[in-house]
Design a protein around this motif. Structure first.
Motif, PDB file in Angstrom:
ATOM      1  N   ARG A 124       1.948 -38.134 -22.065  1.00  0.00           N
ATOM      2  CA  ARG A 124       1.565 -39.178 -22.583  1.00  0.00           C
ATOM      3  C   ARG A 124       2.766 -40.195 -22.592  1.00  0.00           C
ATOM      4  N   PRO A 125       2.958 -41.337 -22.036  1.00  0.00           N
ATOM      5  CA  PRO A 125       3.845 -42.286 -21.936  1.00  0.00           C
ATOM      6  C   PRO A 125       4.089 -42.838 -23.550  1.00  0.00           C
ATOM      7  N   ALA A 157       7.702 -51.829 -29.619  1.00  0.00           N
ATOM      8  CA  ALA A 157       8.594 -50.534 -29.361  1.00  0.00           C
ATOM      9  C   ALA A 157       9.832 -50.786 -28.306  1.00  0.00           C
ATOM     10  N   PRO A 209      -5.322 -36.968 -28.238  1.00  0.00           N
ATOM     11  CA  PRO A 209      -4.511 -35.810 -28.350  1.00  0.00           C
ATOM     12  C   PRO A 209      -2.641 -36.072 -28.482  1.00  0.00           C
ATOM     13  N   GLY A 210      -2.520 -37.366 -27.819  1.00  0.00           N
ATOM     14  CA  GLY A 210      -1.018 -37.640 -27.726  1.00  0.00           C
ATOM     15  C   GLY A 210      -0.528 -38.212 -29.131  1.00  0.00           C
ATOM     16  N   SER A 211      -1.142 -39.300 -29.905  1.00  0.00           N
ATOM     17  CA  SER A 211      -0.859 -39.534 -30.860  1.00  0.00           C
ATOM     18  C   SER A 211      -0.751 -38.718 -32.000  1.00  0.00           C
ATOM     19  N   PHE A 215      -2.535 -50.056 -23.569  1.00  0.00           N
ATOM     20  CA  PHE A 215      -4.169 -49.542 -23.395  1.00  0.00           C
ATOM     21  C   PHE A 215      -5.094 -50.746 -22.951  1.00  0.00           C
ATOM     22  N   VAL A 251      -3.966 -42.979 -33.021  1.00  0.00           N
ATOM     23  CA  VAL A 251      -5.322 -43.459 -32.114  1.00  0.00           C
ATOM     24  C   VAL A 251      -6.415 -42.566 -32.253  1.00  0.00           C
ATOM     25  N   CYS A 294       8.128 -44.861 -31.801  1.00  0.00           N
ATOM     26  CA  CYS A 294       7.346 -45.757 -32.816  1.00  0.00           C
ATOM     27  C   CYS A 294       5.525 -45.381 -32.375  1.00  0.00           C
ATOM     28  N   LYS A 322       1.336 -52.942 -20.155  1.00  0.00           N
ATOM     29  CA  LYS A 322       0.024 -52.473 -21.039  1.00  0.00           C
ATOM     30  C   LYS A 322      -0.042 -51.242 -21.509  1.00  0.00           C
ATOM     31  N   ASN A 325       1.508 -44.983 -32.958  1.00  0.00           N
ATOM     32  CA  ASN A 325       0.375 -45.666 -33.505  1.00  0.00           C
ATOM     33  C   ASN A 325      -0.596 -44.505 -33.607  1.00  0.00           C
TER      34      ASN A 325
END
Ligand SMILES: Cc1cc2nc3c(=O)[nH]c(=O)nc-3n(C[C@H](O)[C@H](O)[C@H](O)COP(=O)(O)OP(=O)(O)OC[C@H]3O[C@@H](n4cnc5c(N)ncnc54)[C@H](O)[C@@H]3O)c2cc1C
Length: 240
Positions: free
Chosen positions: A58-59, A126, A83-85, A240, A79, A75, A238, A77
């Protein structure tokens, strides 16, 4: 050439709001990173696919400036239990994280000091904060204007930091605008697009950098082109 794999240790976790955390990573392997303001790293994340765990990336943009090479900050968020956040939000000091080297073309393009408009929504701040801190650090003597859109008072963060930067560099101005503030809110109201439509005038050689949702980027891009900016002067990332 394959992307370089990096390893880092979490050294600080700051809760910035109810759903945003800033996480600091000390580089282990390599022991420092060379990157450009605006670039991102790709964090290794395990996600479930068809009932099985799968490694994925995940970027996440680096929020700290490129002058800080041994410790980088993200930084993030949280979501929808993604899985990433979720992985990043659960990290504790002392844990190690693998990621792939900094990537990306959302970086400062011009060598000449032209006026820059930055527009961010949410954690789209960010890469933009990394660029602003970098520009102020190298003292480029150019006008920098930031519009940052958040939802309500509980979503505010980095306000003191931005105010301190504006104090340090009189050529830097920012406005944080809330789309759903309470009645008591004294600051700017409405979406970033409304601010740009009403208040923004393009200067000579104006450049613009936009980061956040696709909806915001599309709308602001169209608006800026109507205000005379060529496509080539509008850069965006972008999320998302
Ligand atoms: C180049 C790049 C840099 C990025 N840098 C950051 C960063 O610095 N900080 C950060 O928080 N995120 C960043 N993102 C978004 C991040 O990569 C993930 O998409 C996000 O964390 C959701 O991943 P997930 O695995 O938790 O959820 P997923 O299951 O992958 O996504 C869940 C849903 O959330 C939506 N979504 C993704 N990001 C957000 C968001 N920020 N706000 C609201 N909805 C969202 C997605 O469209 C999707 O529908 C970046 C994305 C890109 C492409």
């Amino acid at each position: 050439m394959p992307a370089t794999k990096c390893l880092a240790e979490v050294i600080e976790v700051k809760r910035l709001t109810h759903d945003v955390k800033e996480i600091a990573f000390k580089l282990i392997q390599p022991d420092h990173l060379n990157f450009k303001a605006g670039q991102y790293i790709a964090i290794e994340v395990t996600e479930m696919k068809d009932g099985r765990p799968r490694q994925n990336n995940r970027p996440y943009s680096i929020v700290s400036p490129p002058e800080e090479r041994e410790v980088i900050r993200l930084c993030v968020n949280l979501v929808n239990s993604g899985p990433g956040s979720s992985y990043l939000h659960k990290l504790k000091v002392g844990e190690q994280v693998s990621f792939l080297q900094p990537f990306g073309y959302f970086v400062l393009k011009t060598e000449v000091p032209a006026p820059i408009l930055f527009v961010a929504t949410g954690t789209g701040i960010a890469p933009i904060l990394s660029m602003i801190v970098h520009l102020i650090h190298i003292n480029r003597q150019q006008e920098i204007l930031l519009y940052w859109g958040l939802r309500s008072e509980r979503d505010l963060y980095y306000q003191d930091l931005l105010a301190a930067l504006a104090e340090k560099d009189p050529l830097f101005r920012f406005e944080t605008t809330l789309s759903q503030p309470s009645a008591a809110w004294q600051g700017a109201r409405g979406r970033v697009t409304e601010k740009i439509a009403k208040a923004f005038e393009a200067g000579e050689n104006q450049e613009a950098y936009l980061c956040g949702s696709l909806a915001m980027i599309r709308e602001v891009r169209t608006m800026l082109m109507e205000k005379g900016l060529p496509k080539s002067a509008i850069h965006f990332e972008k999320f998302f």
